[in-house]
Design an enzyme around this catalytic site. Structure first.
Site, PDB file in Angstrom:
ATOM      1  CB  ALA A 150      -1.003   0.053   1.452  1.00 46.20           C
ATOM      2  CG  ASN A 210      -1.409   3.533  11.677  1.00 49.33           C
ATOM      3  OD1 ASN A 210      -2.660   4.660  10.692  1.00 49.33           O
ATOM      4  ND2 ASN A 210      -0.884   3.770  11.383  1.00 49.33           N
ATOM      5  CB  SER A 237      -0.740  -3.749   2.755  1.00 53.02           C
ATOM      6  OG  SER A 237       0.071  -3.012   2.089  1.00 53.02           O
ATOM      7  CG  HIS A 246       1.476  -7.408   5.274  1.00 53.76           C
ATOM      8  ND1 HIS A 246       1.821  -6.524   6.697  1.00 53.76           N
ATOM      9  CD2 HIS A 246       1.763  -5.833   4.765  1.00 53.76           C
ATOM     10  CE1 HIS A 246       2.405  -5.739   6.925  1.00 53.76           C
ATOM     11  NE2 HIS A 246       2.138  -4.865   5.816  1.00 53.76           N
ATOM     12  CB  CYS A 280       5.768   1.894   8.789  1.00 52.80           C
ATOM     13  SG  CYS A 280       4.621   0.548   8.050  1.00 52.80           S
TER      14      CYS A 280
END
Length: 388
Positions: A72, A155, A203, A205, A328
């Site tokens: 992503a 997130n 994404s 995962h 991240c």
């Protein structure tokens, strides 16, 4: 228990069924799908099945595009830089509207675009930590914005933005609309036809697929965006040999995740709520965000007087994986941008810890986590200089 994984917003375990489906494409059916010989052509049927599963999984129409990419982050860069590049070729200024709670792949791309001369408006959140259509209309005038990019679910907090209303408001203002749906896909129903977005990124995962593969949805008729040039893969919209194993894995993963949505929103939600209720029994504890408007797997919690990093150390020592912020950007010890945007104050922002469950989380793991956290809080508060 040996280890408990409660960091599923960072990444998820690959579903064993997904791994099994991917295995043949490493040692048996390993041909380049662009080759004309049988090693290449024999993988085409499974690629088609995987793509069909992706279209069905996000409610895309046959005439729409789903461009397979690396993740992503790549998809987000492709959309933002693609629309910016188009405006450059037309000798027109570019105005991006985003929010203060975006993932770094949006936030840092916006920073870069701004350094290149683009105009960037970063919307604040309301008292509930949400970006609303009212906030968008308050900060953006009609016809002034080229692209609005707002994440579907955050997130860190798990809070779900009113994405359909935001999309409608963006279109009313004359702008294209993109949503980063990484934290929504596999947790709540995602249907691009219902919300009407122009672009959407995800994404694998994050929903028990492999790392290193994702997708970019582009509605039929919207401006074509290309970041990587080269071969004619993905109709020339994303060059590079398609990783067949990963595509097959992502296709099956989204199918399994979609089929498990009811389980996610009943069993996983019940486990999350049980953990949350138990932790709220601990004095001086704050949960961020109303649970009714969070993804069913996410808790962001703050224990007064306990630094998040120290808490994570004790959790890890006891075999429990959680996080204090986006994986991240976890090497950055500054307070997370989402928490700063919510005006929580440095003390609360630095003590917040995120627990995120999955459909593979067990009741026994929740029991162990509750028992362990109670002991950790007691120990750390007994030596804290800021708690009394």
């Amino acid at each position: 228990m040996e280890r408990v994984y409660l960091d599923n917003n960072a990444t998820t375990m690959v579903d064993p069924k997904v791994k099994q489906a991917m295995d043949p494409y490493y040692l048996q059916q390993y041909g380049n799908p662009n080759s004309l010989h049988s090693f290449g052509t024999e993988v085409h049927p499974e690629m088609r099945i995987a793509l069909d599963r992706l279209y069905e999984g996000i409610g895309a129409a046959d005439q729409d595009d789903i461009i397979i990419n690396g993740c992503a982050t790549e998809g987000n860069n492709t959309v933002l830089k693609g629309i910016w590049t188009q405006r450059l070729t037309e000798n027109k200024p570019f105005h991006l509207v985003t929010s203060q709670i975006e993932h770094p792949s949006i936030a840092h791309t916006a920073d870069w675009l701004e350094s290149m001369g683009a105009r960037v408006t970063r919307l604040p959140v309301n008292a509930q930590g949400l970006v609303t259509s009212e906030i968008l209309k308050e900060h953006v005038s009609h016809g002034s914005a080229d692209l609005v990019s707002i994440m579907w679910a955050n997130n860190e907090t798990g809070l779900i933005n009113p994405i359909k209303e935001l999309c409608s408001a963006a279109h009313e203002l004359g702008a294209l609309f993109h949503t980063d749906a990484v934290q929504a896909a596999g947790k709540i129903p995602v249907n691009v036809g219902e919300i009407g977005c122009d672009y959407l990124t995800f994404s694998a995962h994050k929903f028990h697929g492999p790392k290193g593969v994702g997708g970019l949805f582009a509605k039929r008729g919207v401006p074509s965006v290309t970041l990587l040039h080269g071969g004619e893969q993905m109709g020339g919209k994303r060059a590079g040999t398609v990783n067949v194993a990963y595509l097959v894995g992502m296709g099956l993963a989204i199918k399994l995740a979609t089929e498990a949505l009811e389980y996610e929103n009943t069993k996983v939600r019940a486990q999350r709520d049980r953990l949350e209720d138990a932790l709220m029994d601990i004095p001086d504890t704050i949960i961020l965000g109303r649970r009714e408007n969070r993804t069913p797997n996410t808790i962001l919690i703050s224990f007064k007087g306990i630094e998040g990093e120290a808490f994570l150390w004790d959790l890890n020592t006891n075999g429990i994986a959680a996080s204090t912020g986006s994986a991240c950007s976890s090497e950055d010890l500054e307070a997370d941008a989402t928490l700063r945007a919510m005006n929580l104050g440095p003390d609360l922002a630095h003590t917040a810890v995120r627990f995120t469950l999955s459909r593979f989380t067990t009741d026994e793991e929740i029991d162990y986590t509750i028992e362990t956290i109670r002991k950790i809080v007691q120990r750390l508060r007994s030596i804290s200089s800021t708690y009394s």
